[in-house]
Design a protein around this motif. Structure first.
Motif, short mmCIF file in Angstrom:
data_model
loop_
_atom_site.label_atom_id
_atom_site.label_comp_id
_atom_site.label_asym_id
_atom_site.label_seq_id
_atom_site.Cartn_x
_atom_site.Cartn_y
_atom_site.Cartn_z
N GLU A 184 35.27 46.65 -6.87
CA GLU A 184 35.35 46.61 -5.40
C GLU A 184 35.91 45.27 -4.98
OE1 GLU A 184 34.19 45.95 -1.31
OE2 GLU A 184 33.30 44.87 -2.99
N ALA A 185 36.88 45.29 -4.09
CA ALA A 185 37.66 44.09 -3.77
C ALA A 185 36.81 42.94 -3.24
CB ALA A 185 38.76 44.44 -2.77
N ALA A 186 35.91 43.21 -2.28
CA ALA A 186 35.13 42.12 -1.68
C ALA A 186 34.23 41.45 -2.71
CB ALA A 186 34.31 42.65 -0.51
N ALA A 187 33.57 42.24 -3.55
CA ALA A 187 32.69 41.67 -4.57
C ALA A 187 33.50 40.86 -5.58
CB ALA A 187 31.92 42.79 -5.28
N ALA A 188 34.66 41.39 -5.97
CA ALA A 188 35.50 40.67 -6.93
C ALA A 188 35.99 39.35 -6.34
CB ALA A 188 36.68 41.55 -7.34
N MET A 189 36.42 39.35 -5.08
CA MET A 189 36.90 38.11 -4.46
C MET A 189 35.76 37.10 -4.30
SD MET A 189 40.11 37.87 -4.17
CE MET A 189 39.91 36.26 -3.39
N HIS A 190 34.57 37.58 -3.99
CA HIS A 190 33.43 36.66 -3.88
C HIS A 190 33.21 35.95 -5.21
CE1 HIS A 190 29.54 35.05 -2.74
NE2 HIS A 190 29.06 35.52 -3.87
N HIS A 191 33.29 36.71 -6.31
CA HIS A 191 33.11 36.10 -7.63
C HIS A 191 34.22 35.11 -7.94
CE1 HIS A 191 31.85 35.79 -11.82
NE2 HIS A 191 33.15 35.86 -12.11
N LEU A 192 35.46 35.48 -7.66
CA LEU A 192 36.59 34.59 -7.94
C LEU A 192 36.45 33.28 -7.16
CD1 LEU A 192 39.58 37.10 -7.95
CD2 LEU A 192 38.49 36.04 -9.92
N ARG A 193 36.04 33.37 -5.90
CA ARG A 193 35.89 32.15 -5.09
C ARG A 193 34.71 31.31 -5.56
NH1 ARG A 193 37.52 35.68 -0.52
NH2 ARG A 193 39.67 35.08 -0.05
#
Length: 196
Positions: free
Chosen positions: A48-57
């Motif tokens: 899921e995009a939002a969860a993945a971006m949260h982890h990357l940040r």
């Protein structure tokens, strides 16, 4: 050496198996120095995009990925996260490609969503991740979001309308399908990228 980005998105095992079949040495890593020094970087993912971006940040990988100068191949959500924004979770992404990710919407033909299974690609940019010899070949998809056709589109699939099956800008390459699950055509594509 090939680096496969380790983060909180799935499908890494399939990519590892594909690289093993090709006899390629690789490392699964989130280490900045390793990613920067790799010959090639593969940015896979199912999630899921939002969860993945949260982890990357939260790990600083967002900054690392945006500033890589070696060839990078995004796969599935990897392609979507390389875009500017995603409707999935209404989240800003890496912004490598100047395009937004949209939900795939069924048309009057009642296409099934998610788009799951085999579909063809039409190559529109021969310098992209899909070599011209694979024009018209079938690749395997599992997704509910797409990147509309834009100036970075390198190949197109038409399902509920045309969208970006592959993208390319500078050293960044990406595909919406799963080459690691796409048989001979997928193996050919991965070999093409690794030999760039």
């Amino acid at each position: 050496m090939i680096a496969v980005v380790r983060y909180n998105a799935g499908n890494v095992f399939s990519v590892e198996c594909a690289l093993n079949r090709l006899g390629v040495e690789f490392v699964l890593t989130a280490d900045e120095k390793t990613l920067r020094s790799a010959d090639k970087v593969i940015f896979p993912g199912v999630g899921e995009a939002a969860a993945a971006m949260h982890h990357l940040r939260s790990t600083g990988l967002d900054r690392v990925l945006c500033n890589l100068t070696n060839p990078v191949l995004g796969i599935c959500i990897g392609q979507q996260l390389m875009c500017r924004h995603s409707e999935e979770g209404d989240v800003d992404c890496l912004g490598i490609f100047d395009a937004d990710v949209r939900r795939l919407v069924s048309t009057e033909h009642n296409f099934k969503i998610p788009h799951t299974g085999w579909d063809t690609v039409t190559v529109t940019a021969p310098d992209g991740p899909v070599p011209e010899m694979l024009d018209g070949q079938y690749f395997y998809y599992v997704h509910s979001y797409v990147v509309p056709v834009n100036s970075d589109t390198a190949a197109i699939t038409d399902y509920c309308g045309p969208w970006s099956a592959a993208m390319h800008r500078d050293n960044f390459y990406a595909v919406q399908f799963h080459p690691e699950k796409s048989g001979a055509a997928g193996t050919c594509l991965l070999s093409h990228f690794l030999n760039l």
